[in-house]
Design a protein around this motif. Structure first.
Motif, mmCIF file in Angstrom:
data_model
loop_
_atom_site.group_PDB
_atom_site.id
_atom_site.type_symbol
_atom_site.label_atom_id
_atom_site.label_comp_id
_atom_site.label_asym_id
_atom_site.label_seq_id
_atom_site.Cartn_x
_atom_site.Cartn_y
_atom_site.Cartn_z
ATOM 1 N N GLY A 174 0.568 -1.262 -0.062
ATOM 2 C CA GLY A 174 -0.298 -0.062 -0.018
ATOM 3 C C GLY A 174 0.770 1.294 -0.085
ATOM 4 N N LEU A 175 1.980 1.427 -0.178
ATOM 5 C CA LEU A 175 2.927 2.327 -0.397
ATOM 6 C C LEU A 175 2.945 3.085 -1.682
ATOM 7 N N VAL A 176 1.853 3.256 -2.275
ATOM 8 C CA VAL A 176 1.738 4.230 -3.638
ATOM 9 C C VAL A 176 0.519 5.212 -3.076
ATOM 10 N N ASP A 177 0.628 6.414 -3.807
ATOM 11 C CA ASP A 177 -0.210 7.489 -3.897
ATOM 12 C C ASP A 177 -1.661 7.222 -4.427
ATOM 13 N N ASP A 178 -1.508 6.637 -5.613
ATOM 14 C CA ASP A 178 -3.046 6.077 -6.256
ATOM 15 C C ASP A 178 -2.853 4.775 -6.594
ATOM 16 N N VAL A 179 -3.725 3.833 -6.004
ATOM 17 C CA VAL A 179 -3.671 2.458 -6.500
ATOM 18 C C VAL A 179 -4.141 1.999 -7.807
ATOM 19 N N ASP A 180 -5.084 2.701 -8.320
ATOM 20 C CA ASP A 180 -5.438 2.333 -9.722
ATOM 21 C C ASP A 180 -4.562 3.021 -10.558
ATOM 22 N N ALA A 181 -3.875 4.100 -10.518
ATOM 23 C CA ALA A 181 -2.948 4.732 -11.383
ATOM 24 C C ALA A 181 -1.905 3.972 -11.456
ATOM 25 N N THR A 182 -1.426 3.343 -10.315
ATOM 26 C CA THR A 182 -0.298 2.727 -10.277
ATOM 27 C C THR A 182 -0.337 1.438 -11.018
ATOM 28 N N ILE A 183 -1.504 0.634 -10.712
ATOM 29 C CA ILE A 183 -1.827 -0.676 -11.442
ATOM 30 C C ILE A 183 -1.695 -0.231 -12.950
ATOM 31 N N ASP A 184 -2.471 0.666 -13.373
ATOM 32 C CA ASP A 184 -2.544 0.941 -14.716
ATOM 33 C C ASP A 184 -0.983 1.122 -15.164
ATOM 34 N N GLU A 185 -0.493 1.733 -14.606
ATOM 35 C CA GLU A 185 1.096 2.031 -14.995
ATOM 36 C C GLU A 185 1.989 0.815 -15.077
ATOM 37 N N MET A 186 1.654 0.131 -14.144
ATOM 38 C CA MET A 186 2.462 -1.119 -14.005
ATOM 39 C C MET A 186 2.090 -2.068 -15.207
ATOM 40 N N ASN A 187 0.980 -2.148 -15.491
ATOM 41 C CA ASN A 187 0.385 -3.077 -16.235
ATOM 42 C C ASN A 187 0.711 -2.610 -17.884
ATOM 43 N N GLN A 188 0.589 -1.367 -18.035
ATOM 44 C CA GLN A 188 1.128 -0.692 -19.328
ATOM 45 C C GLN A 188 2.595 -1.011 -19.523
ATOM 46 N N LYS A 189 3.327 -0.930 -18.608
ATOM 47 C CA LYS A 189 4.884 -1.189 -18.648
ATOM 48 C C LYS A 189 5.167 -2.488 -18.907
ATOM 49 N N CYS A 190 4.218 -3.466 -18.442
ATOM 50 C CA CYS A 190 4.378 -4.955 -18.549
ATOM 51 C C CYS A 190 4.291 -5.079 -19.984
#
Length: 523
Positions: A484-500
C-alpha cells in the motif's frame, strides 16, 4: 513464497505412464514394505548393484536456509550410516540472506555440486532452462534410484518434467496448504474483540492495533517485510482461485469450477484481476493507518520472526504460523490464536513440486548422488535423521510413527532444513498436536482441492527475454502495491500493467496460450 509454475508436454505424460508400469528393479525389494509408513524401510548396498561403490565418494549437497545449531551432529550420524555404502555427505547451507545471490553462482561457478534443493519458487525453471540439472530418465531412476521407482507417487513426476525431461525429484506428499492468519489474542481481548470470522474482521483488528496499540507499545499490526504476498494468498483464498502460472510475481490466475479445466480465455494476468485491485486498496488503507512500517520494503527481519519476537501483532501463512505463535507465547502474558478467514472456500493442495531435490548436470558422479538422495528420501533411518534429527536427542517416536519433541529440539527442529521439505513422505506426525491447530487443519481436509492445471509446466525458453523484462517491472511495482505504499492504487496498477505490455507481456501470454491449448488437447 510458495510457488508452483506448471506445464506438461506429451513426453511428460508418456514418462508418467512408463514410471507407472512395473519397473525392472536392479535389486530384489520384495522384502520391503509395500508403502512408506507400513513398516521400516532399510536399504542395503546390494540394492544399488549397478552403482560403482568401489571408490569412496563425497556427495556435495547445497541447501537454502540457515544452518541448525546441531547440524554437525546430524551430519555425523548420516555419514556413519552411509559407511557401508562407501559414501559421505557434505552439506553447504546458503543462508536466507545469501541464497538469492549465491544460488545461480554456485551452479555456474567452479564449485563441485552433486545435489541441490530447488523449487518453482527457488530457480527451478530458470536453472532448468540453462541445463543446470541432470536429466532423470526412466532408465536412470529404475537403475540408480530403486526406492524412488518403488515408492515415489507416480503422478508426482509430471510436476518436475519440462519439455520431456525430468529435472528433479519432487516431494512425496501433496498436503493441504490453506492460508490463515495468526494474531495476538491477548491484544484482541484488550480491545474487546473475541474472534475473527472473515477478512473484514481481520482488517478491523489491524486498524485497531494501528490506532490504539502501536502508539502505546510500538507493536505493528503486521511487521511487514519486503511485500505482503502471504497476505494476498489469504485474501485470494476468498475467491476460489488457482494459479495456472506462478513465477516471480508473474502470476496467471483462474476461478476454479469443480470438474472443469479452465480454458485459456478463463486464465487472467493476476494484476488485471479485479480482486487484486480490491486487495491493493485495502493494503493502502492499512498502510496509511500505520499497520506496518513505511520502511517495510527494505526491512530485513521477516514478519514471522518479528511476530515471534513480539514486534508484530499478526502474520499470514499456512500452518507454519503455529511455530511462531509458540515462540511469541514464551513471553509471559502473551496468547496467540490462528484463524481461517475463508471457512466456506476451497483449500489448495500443495504441489508435489513445491519442494524438490535435483542432481546437477555438473555432478562428477550422478549415480552416487542419486543413491544418496534415494536413501535420504526413503530409508527410514536416514529420512528421520534429515527431517527430525537424532532420536533420543531431538525427538522420540512411538510405534505409530508419531514423534514428540525433546528438550534439544530447538537446536534441530522438525523440518528445519530445506532438504527435509523435499524428502518428506507424509508418514511422520507430531504427537499431541494442539487442538487449536487440529481444528483448522482437520477442517481443511474436507475442502482440499488439487489444482487441475498442476501438471501444465510452462516452457519459457522461447520468450525468456520478454519474461525477464516483465518480471523486472513487477519487481519494481508489486511489493509497493502489496504494501500500500503508493499514492494512487488504480493509477499505479494501470501504469505497471502498461509497462508490462511494453516489456513484452503479450508475447509471454501468447506463448502461454499456445502451450496451454496444446496441453489441453491431451487431457
Amino acid at each position: 513464497m510458495k510457488r508452483n509454475a506448471v506445464s506438461l508436454t506429451m513426453a511428460a505424460a508418456m514418462l508418467t505412464g512408463m514410471l507407472g508400469s512395473a519397473p525392472a528393479f536392479a535389486a530384489d525389494l520384495s522384502n520391503l514394505p509395500d508403502k512408506v509408513g507400513e513398516g521400516t524401510i532399510t536399504a542395503t548396498p546390494e540394492m544399488y548393484a549397478d552403482t560403482d561403490l568401489s571408490d569412496s565418494y563425497t556427495v556435495n549437497m547445497y541447501l537454502i536456509g540457515d544452518t541448525p545449531n546441531d547440524w554437525d551432529m546430524v551430519e555425523e550420524k548420516i555419514n556413519e550410516y552411509l559407511e557401508p555404502f562407501n559414501t559421505q555427505l557434505d552439506v553447504t547451507f546458503m543462508s536466507w540472506s545469501d541464497y538469492k545471490t549465491m544460488y545461480t553462482l554456485v551452479l555456474a561457478g567452479g564449485e563441485q555440486v552433486d545435489l541441490i534443493f530447488t523449487a518453482p519458487w527457488c530457480y527451478m525453471y530458470t536453472e532448468a532452462a540453462k541445463g543446470s540439472f541432470y536429466d532423470l530418465s526412466e532408465d536412470f531412476i529404475n537403475t540408480y534410484m530403486p526406492l524412488a521407482a518403488k515408492y515415489q507417487a507416480k503422478e508426482s513426476w509430471d510436476e518436475t518434467t519440462l519439455a520431456g525431461k525430468t529435472i528433479a525429484v519432487p516431494s512425496n506428499v501433496a498436503q493441504p496448504q490453506g492460508k490463515i492468519v495468526a494474531v495476538r489474542q491477548d491484544l484482541m481481548e484488550k480491545y474487546d474483540m473475541t474472534e475473527l470470522k472473515n477478512w473484514d474482521d481481520y482488517k478491523q483488528y489491524m486498524l485497531t492495533i494501528a490506532e490504539k496499540e502501536t502508539p502505546e507499545s510500538g507493536i505493528y499490526a503486521l511487521a511487514a517485510s519486503g511485500d505482503n504476498n502471504e497476505l494476498w494468498d489469504v485474501y485470494r483464498q476468498q475467491t476460489n482461485t488457482m494459479l495456472a502460472l506462478d513465477s516471480n510475481y508473474m502470476d496467471f490466475i483462474y476461478e476454479y469450477k469443480e470438474g472443469e479445466l479452465p480454458s485459456a480465455d478463463d486464465i487472467k494476468f493476476v494484476y488485471e484481476y479485479e480482486p487484486f485491485k480490491e486487495y491493493a486498496h485495502d493494503m493502502k488503507e492499512m498502510a496509511d493507518a500505520g499497520c506496518w512500517s513505511r520502511s517495510a520494503l527494505t526491512n530485513t527481519v521477516t514478519d514471522d520472526d518479528a511476530f515471534g519476537a513480539l514486534q508484530g501483532a499478526s502474520i499470514a501463512w499456512n500452518a507454519s504460523v503455529f511455530t511462531y505463535m509458540k515462540q511469541a507465547e514464551k513471553s509471559e502474558g502473551v496468547e496467540c490464536m490462528a484463524y481461517d478467514l475463508t471457512t466456506d472456500n476451497l483449500v489448495n493442495a500443495e504441489a508435489y513440486s513445491n519442494n524438490d531435490m535435483a542432481i546437477t548436470a555438473g555432478s562428477e558422479n550422478p549415480e552416487r548422488a542419486a543413491m544418496v538422495l534415494d536413501l535420504l528420501k526413503f530409508d527410514t533411518t536416514l529420512n528421520r535423521l534429515i527431517i527430525l534429527g537424532v532420536e533420543g536427542v531431538h525427538y522420540s517416536i512411538d510405534d505409530a510413527g508419531n514423534y514428540t519433541k525433546l528438550d534439544k529440539t530447538g537446536d534441530y527442529a522438525p523440518n528445519c532444513i530445506s532438504a527435509a521439505w523435499a524428502v518428506k513422505n507424509g508418514d511422520l506426525t507430531e504427537a499431541g498436536t494442539p487442538e487449536r491447530e487440529l481444528a483448522i487443519t482437520d477442517a481443511w481436509k474436507e475442502r482440499v482441492v488439487s489444482n487441475p492445471t498442476i501438471t501444465f509446466v510452462f516452457d519459457d525458453a522461447n520468450i525468456k527475454p520478454y519474461e525477464d523484462a516483465v518480471i523486472s517491472v513487477l519487481n519494481d511495482y508489486v511489493p509497493m502495491l502489496e504494501l500500500g505504499l503508493v499514492d494512487d492504487v488504480d493509477a499505479t496498477i494501470d501504469e505497471m500493467n502498461q509497462k508490462c505490455y511494453d516489456a513484452g507481456l503479450q508475447n509471454v501470454m501468447d506463448e502461454f496460450t499456445s502451450q496451454y491449448n496444446t496441453w489441453l488437447e491431451t487431457r
